[in-house]
Structures are given as structure tokens and as C-alpha cells.
Write an enzyme that holds these catalytic residues in place. Structure first.
Site, mmCIF file in Angstrom:
data_model
loop_
_atom_site.group_PDB
_atom_site.id
_atom_site.type_symbol
_atom_site.label_atom_id
_atom_site.label_comp_id
_atom_site.label_asym_id
_atom_site.label_seq_id
_atom_site.Cartn_x
_atom_site.Cartn_y
_atom_site.Cartn_z
ATOM 1 N N GLU A 1 -25.491 29.596 -8.924
ATOM 2 C CA GLU A 1 -25.683 28.147 -8.948
ATOM 3 C C GLU A 1 -26.105 27.604 -7.584
ATOM 4 O OE1 GLU A 1 -21.192 28.824 -8.332
ATOM 5 O OE2 GLU A 1 -22.888 29.792 -9.329
ATOM 6 N N ASP B 1 -24.973 23.839 -3.751
ATOM 7 C CA ASP B 1 -24.190 24.607 -4.713
ATOM 8 C C ASP B 1 -23.558 23.631 -5.707
ATOM 9 O OD1 ASP B 1 -22.657 27.498 -4.954
ATOM 10 O OD2 ASP B 1 -21.397 25.825 -5.573
#
Length: 322
Positions: free
Chosen positions: A244, A201
Site C-alpha cells: 500500500e 502509505d
């Protein structure tokens, strides 16, 4: 739902396993000239004909309960003005959230192609019954038929690619990743060879978007996707899991090997040249065992990722240590 999901080149509907609509994207609204208020909290069958409701009951509900997904159901939806909207429908059930994500691809052009092909075949059959003078016309019709068939094949390939590809990064999407994860888990049990799952992430990604705007955030995701593709060998499955978050399936990779690769990746990303300044990632890694499932290894990797973030970010954590 962000702008990309709202404007996907296909309709998206999120609903309960019982068919109650939870959310839709703008593409789906435009497809049937619907309004969000008329769909949200209503049943998906409210925009189907009686015949399609029967198909939905006989195929969708049994298969989604048994297999967790349905593929390529052909339906006619009813637009707000009563017009028929032919669509190809795929659905995937997520047990953890009890939500079914659905994709609707408008089939108008494909149907037109198929109709043109059927018409061309009829003309070809008639041409065969004509005298020798019709030979030139028959040959021309053959060429047209081949062209239409080629166009149909290309359209089918495009639909298949669209269904397994992330629209922004060009990586595999979540659907493809889940299917491959199931396959690799099964192979791991059969061969007794471990696999590892890496979940990463982007740290402080919201700040990137808030500071530079979503176009800058998109550039970061594109560069990260390119970096992941260049870093891992072809045997690894790389996918954008959502937002993301990215995931990587690492075959024949035990705890030590996966941690080593993950740390090298973290360092590579940290030292890369980013337009927006320094970018780092937090990484969680989980390694399979003989009792592993896709759901369990995802949960372990996600927990390890959370530990990396909780402990200061820009870190790698293995699930066995989190």
C-alpha cells in the site's frame, strides 16, 4: 508474498548475490514443474545446464556486482523433467537487504515467432530465384513476413511494458521508479535544481483487507492510483513502491513547495468518496541536496513517513523535521 506476486504473468525469484534461492512465486514453479522444497536454499545454477552456468558466471555475477542490475539475459533453464525452458532474465540487486530480485519471462512463443520469421525469409529467398510464375507466391510470403514481424514487435512492446508496470494499478512499478530516481538525482546535481520525493502509505490498510477482504483492498489501491494520477501533473513520476506504499518524484520542488503539495494531497485523499468509508494516508517528504543519492533520499522519505505514522497518522512530515 501475496497472491498477486505468486501469480504474476512471469516467474519471480529472490536470491542472494551469490545465487542462493530465497523465495519463488507459483508462476516460476509451474514454469519448470518445480517444487518449492527443491528450490529454496538451493543454488540457481542447480537448474541450469553447464553452458548456461558459464554464461551466468561470465555475465551475471560481474554485472550485478558492478552495476547492481542485469537486463535481458537469455538462458535455458532445466525443468524438473530435464526439458529446456527458454527464458529472458532480468535481475536487480538491493544493497540494503542484500537481495537480488529476478524476473523470468518464458520465451517459448517468441522463439516460435522468430523461427517462423526465419523460415519465411528462407522461402522468400527461394521464391526470388523462381520464375515469374512464383511472383504471386512471393508477394504472399512478404505479407506473412510483415505480419510476423508486427507480432514480434508487439510482443517486445508488451514485454517492455510488463517489466515497468505494476500489474494491479497500472502505475509505474518499483523498477521503473528506481531508474527514474537515479536520472532525476543526476539532473538535480547538474542543474542545481532540487527535487523532492513523496512517499505515502495507506493508514490501517490491514484493517481494510481484514474487514472487506483483498478485493476491497485492491479497489482502494486502484482508486488511490487514479487519484494520484489526476492530482499530479505529467512531469511527476508516480509509482507503486510495494503493498500500500506509493512514491512520487516531484521535479523542481523545494521543501516549501513539496510540503504544500503533499498537504493538499493528504486533504484531497481524506475528503474523497471511498466505498469502504474514510481512507487517510500518512506522507513522508524528502528534498534533495548536492550530495544526495537514490538510497539516501529514499531513506529520508521513509523515516519521515514513519514519523507521520508515529505521530497519529493522516499527517505530512518533511525529512528535515522528522
Amino acid at each position: 508474498m501475496d497472491k498477486r506476486w505468486k501469480n504474476l504473468p512471469c516467474g519471480y525469484v529472490s536470491m542472494t548475490p551469490q545465487g542462493v534461492i530465497l523465495d519463488v512465486n507459483d508462476t516460476f514453479l509451474e514454469m519448470g514443474n518445480y517444487t518449492r522444497d527443491n528450490l529454496i536454499s538451493n543454488h540457481i545454477e542447480s537448474i541450469m545446464s553447464v553452458a548456461n552456468k558459464l554464461l551466468f558466471h561470465s555475465y551475471f555475477y560481474p554485472f550485478i556486482q558492478l552495476n547492481g542490475y542485469v537486463d535481458e539475459i537469455y538462458l535455458n533453464l532445466k525443468g524438473s523433467t530435464g526439458t529446456d525452458i527458454p527464458v529472458l532474465f532480468n535481475g536487480k540487486y538491493y544493497e540494503q537487504t542484500e537481495v537480488v530480485d529476478c524476473i523470468f519471462v518464458h520465451m517459448g512463443k517468441r522463439i516460435d515467432y522468430e523461427q517462423e520469421i526465419r523460415n519465411a525469409k528462407i522461402l522468400v529467398e527461394e521464391a526470388y530465384r523462381e520464375k515469374d510464375a512464383a511472383l504471386a507466391k512471393m508477394q504472399q510470403l512478404h505479407l506473412e513476413l510483415e505480419q510476423k514481424q508486427s507480432e514480434l514487435i508487439k510482443l517486445n512492446q508488451k514485454l517492455e511494458t510488463l517489466s515497468i508496470t505494476d500489474g494491479l494499478t497500472g502505475l509505474n512499478n518499483r523498477r521503473f521508479f528506481i531508474e527514474k530516481m537515479n536520472e532525476y538525482i543526476l539532473q538535480s546535481k547538474q542543474t542545481n535544481n532540487p527535487i523532492s520525493l513523496l512517499m505515502l502509505d495507506v493508514d490501517h490498510f490491514k484493517l481494510v483487507n481484514d474487514t472487506g477482504g483483498h478485493p476491497v483492498g485492491d479497489k482502494v489501491l486502484l482508486q488511490l492510483a487514479k487519484l494520484l494520477t489526476e492530482f499530479f501533473p505529467k512531469g511527476h513520476i508516480i509509482a507503486r513502491y510495494g503493498g500500500e506504499e506509493f512514491v512520487v518524484i516531484m521535479p523542481f520542488s523545494n521543501k516549501e513547495k513539496s510540503l504544500n503539495e503533499a498537504e493538499q494531497l493528504r486533504s484531497t485523499i481524506e475528503s474523497a468518496n471511498w466505498e469502504v468509508g474514510k481512507i487517510t494516508v500518512s506522507i513522508g517528504v524528502a528534498t534533495s541536496n548536492l550530495f544526495e543519492t537514490t538510497t539516501s533520499i529514499l531513506s529520508k522519505a521513509d523515516k519521515a513517513l514513519y514519523s507521520s505514522k508515529e505521530n497519529g497518522r493522516n499527517k505530512v512530515t518533511h525529512a528535515s523535521l522528522s
